[in-house]
Scaffold this motif. Sequence first.
Motif, PDB file in Angstrom:
ATOM      1  N   ILE A  38       0.981  -0.949   0.113  1.00  0.00           N
ATOM      2  CA  ILE A  38       0.050   0.344   0.038  1.00  0.00           C
ATOM      3  C   ILE A  38       0.949   1.020  -0.455  1.00  0.00           C
ATOM      4  CG2 ILE A  38      -0.455   0.012   2.311  1.00  0.00           C
ATOM      5  CD1 ILE A  38      -3.052   1.223   1.895  1.00  0.00           C
ATOM      6  N   SER A  39       2.159   0.932   0.379  1.00  0.00           N
ATOM      7  CA  SER A  39       2.785   2.401   1.152  1.00  0.00           C
ATOM      8  C   SER A  39       3.946   2.682  -0.979  1.00  0.00           C
ATOM      9  CB  SER A  39       3.301   2.329   2.077  1.00  0.00           C
ATOM     10  OG  SER A  39       4.266   1.772   1.983  1.00  0.00           O
ATOM     11  N   HIS A  40       4.262   1.413  -1.096  1.00  0.00           N
ATOM     12  CA  HIS A  40       5.259   1.652  -2.184  1.00  0.00           C
ATOM     13  C   HIS A  40       4.679   2.392  -2.772  1.00  0.00           C
ATOM     14  CE1 HIS A  40       6.223  -3.056  -1.165  1.00  0.00           C
ATOM     15  NE2 HIS A  40       6.078  -2.353   0.015  1.00  0.00           N
ATOM     16  N   PRO A  41       3.873   2.790  -3.911  1.00  0.00           N
ATOM     17  CA  PRO A  41       3.514   4.070  -4.362  1.00  0.00           C
ATOM     18  C   PRO A  41       4.055   5.706  -4.392  1.00  0.00           C
ATOM     19  CG  PRO A  41       1.107   2.959  -4.666  1.00  0.00           C
ATOM     20  CD  PRO A  41       2.713   2.886  -3.420  1.00  0.00           C
ATOM     21  N   LEU A  42       4.162   5.108  -3.089  1.00  0.00           N
ATOM     22  CA  LEU A  42       5.066   6.766  -2.494  1.00  0.00           C
ATOM     23  C   LEU A  42       6.402   6.368  -2.545  1.00  0.00           C
ATOM     24  CD1 LEU A  42       4.688   9.083  -0.615  1.00  0.00           C
ATOM     25  CD2 LEU A  42       4.978   7.922   1.559  1.00  0.00           C
ATOM     26  N   MET A  43       6.910   5.582  -1.562  1.00  0.00           N
ATOM     27  CA  MET A  43       8.548   5.002  -1.768  1.00  0.00           C
ATOM     28  C   MET A  43       9.067   4.910  -2.930  1.00  0.00           C
ATOM     29  SD  MET A  43      10.172   2.780   1.097  1.00  0.00           S
ATOM     30  CE  MET A  43      12.097   3.240   1.716  1.00  0.00           C
ATOM     31  N   ALA A  44       8.653   4.258  -4.059  1.00  0.00           N
ATOM     32  CA  ALA A  44       9.459   3.609  -5.325  1.00  0.00           C
ATOM     33  C   ALA A  44       9.695   4.388  -5.897  1.00  0.00           C
ATOM     34  CB  ALA A  44       8.517   2.676  -5.888  1.00  0.00           C
ATOM     35  N   PRO A  45       9.446   5.918  -5.857  1.00  0.00           N
ATOM     36  CA  PRO A  45      10.202   6.832  -7.193  1.00  0.00           C
ATOM     37  C   PRO A  45      10.909   7.596  -6.454  1.00  0.00           C
ATOM     38  CG  PRO A  45       7.479   7.248  -7.008  1.00  0.00           C
ATOM     39  CD  PRO A  45       8.107   6.125  -5.766  1.00  0.00           C
ATOM     40  N   HIS A  46      11.277   7.402  -4.963  1.00  0.00           N
ATOM     41  CA  HIS A  46      12.514   8.026  -4.361  1.00  0.00           C
ATOM     42  C   HIS A  46      14.011   7.150  -4.172  1.00  0.00           C
ATOM     43  CE1 HIS A  46       9.571  11.567  -3.265  1.00  0.00           C
ATOM     44  NE2 HIS A  46       8.957  11.020  -2.679  1.00  0.00           N
ATOM     45  N   VAL A  47      13.744   5.889  -4.916  1.00  0.00           N
ATOM     46  CA  VAL A  47      14.901   5.415  -4.110  1.00  0.00           C
ATOM     47  C   VAL A  47      15.618   4.015  -5.389  1.00  0.00           C
ATOM     48  CG1 VAL A  47      13.778   4.256  -1.416  1.00  0.00           C
ATOM     49  CG2 VAL A  47      13.166   3.274  -3.818  1.00  0.00           C
ATOM     50  N   GLY A  48      16.523   4.275  -5.440  1.00  0.00           N
ATOM     51  CA  GLY A  48      17.116   3.327  -6.797  1.00  0.00           C
ATOM     52  C   GLY A  48      16.477   2.028  -6.647  1.00  0.00           C
ATOM     53  N   SER A  49      15.820   0.671  -6.422  1.00  0.00           N
ATOM     54  CA  SER A  49      15.019   0.453  -6.665  1.00  0.00           C
ATOM     55  C   SER A  49      13.962   0.008  -5.368  1.00  0.00           C
ATOM     56  CB  SER A  49      15.547  -0.767  -7.653  1.00  0.00           C
ATOM     57  OG  SER A  49      16.250  -1.524  -6.004  1.00  0.00           O
ATOM     58  N   LEU A  50      13.164  -1.397  -5.827  1.00  0.00           N
ATOM     59  CA  LEU A  50      11.849  -1.831  -3.977  1.00  0.00           C
ATOM     60  C   LEU A  50      11.782  -3.246  -4.478  1.00  0.00           C
ATOM     61  CD1 LEU A  50      10.792  -1.163  -1.176  1.00  0.00           C
ATOM     62  CD2 LEU A  50       9.087   0.265  -2.402  1.00  0.00           C
ATOM     63  N   ALA A  51      11.946  -4.192  -3.469  1.00  0.00           N
ATOM     64  CA  ALA A  51      11.583  -5.405  -3.691  1.00  0.00           C
ATOM     65  C   ALA A  51      11.004  -5.723  -1.796  1.00  0.00           C
ATOM     66  CB  ALA A  51      12.368  -5.982  -3.972  1.00  0.00           C
ATOM     67  N   GLY A  52       9.023  -6.434  -2.739  1.00  0.00           N
ATOM     68  CA  GLY A  52       8.461  -6.143  -1.637  1.00  0.00           C
ATOM     69  C   GLY A  52       8.687  -7.763  -0.933  1.00  0.00           C
ATOM     70  N   THR A  53       8.324  -8.223   0.234  1.00  0.00           N
ATOM     71  CA  THR A  53       8.870  -9.926   0.444  1.00  0.00           C
ATOM     72  C   THR A  53       7.034 -10.148   1.186  1.00  0.00           C
ATOM     73  OG1 THR A  53       9.120 -11.751   0.114  1.00  0.00           O
ATOM     74  CG2 THR A  53      10.017 -10.319   1.516  1.00  0.00           C
ATOM     75  N   ASP A  54       6.549 -11.472   0.844  1.00  0.00           N
ATOM     76  CA  ASP A  54       5.423 -11.449   1.842  1.00  0.00           C
ATOM     77  C   ASP A  54       5.006 -12.566   2.112  1.00  0.00           C
ATOM     78  OD1 ASP A  54       3.098  -9.451   3.543  1.00  0.00           O
ATOM     79  OD2 ASP A  54       2.185 -11.948   3.698  1.00  0.00           O
TER      80      ASP A  54
END
Length: 215
Positions: A38-54
């Motif tokens: 849910i929060s990834h649209p906010l964070m992804a544009p500001h970092v080099g790359s983003l991964a998520g696991t669940d």
Amino acid sequence: MDMFAIGKMADALELIDGFSPSSTTQSICLDIGCGIGISHPLMAPHVGSLAGTDVSGEAIETARAANPDVDYRIYDGERLPYDDASFDFSSTVCVMHHVPPAQWSTFVAEAFRVTKPEGLFAVYEHNPINPMTRWAVWRCPFDHDAVLLRARRTQALLREAGFEIVVRRYLFFVPIDRSWARRFDKLLRWLPLGAQYVVCGRRPRANSAGTQNPS
């Protein structure tokens, strides 16, 4: 997106900016227990790359559909599906209280394994010292199995895994999404009464022999 998700992602970016040797825009980041992202649209544009696991395959499929630029993988609950020392910044947001206490040390050890030397691992959790937080968790059906951790316990778990603690602070004193409320929260970060908290540790740099410096 709710104010808690926005506030924690802003705090995570502040941690990266303040304590990571990699710049925020170059940091390789991991969200452990990401749910539907849910929060990834906010964070992804500001970092080099983003991964998520669940552990939930259904949640991962929902997250993939919503955030195609994020690398999502299913987690078996024991070993994170990533190589050693892969991430500049790893985090877990209100997940550990759902992990059985007997598995807390293993959970944090896995975060240590996938975090790069000098990289960061941040744990965001509900603060059981705050009576309104305890009441909210008690009322939430999703939290029926919750075992809340105090910040000191979380800090001890990170130290036991080998992290050096760089930050312990408290969040969300005023449950209002206003700029003045966020400024007020920052003034009170030291006070252990916020609705939630973050403990952030740094993995020590490996020495020439390939072992970790003592924490």
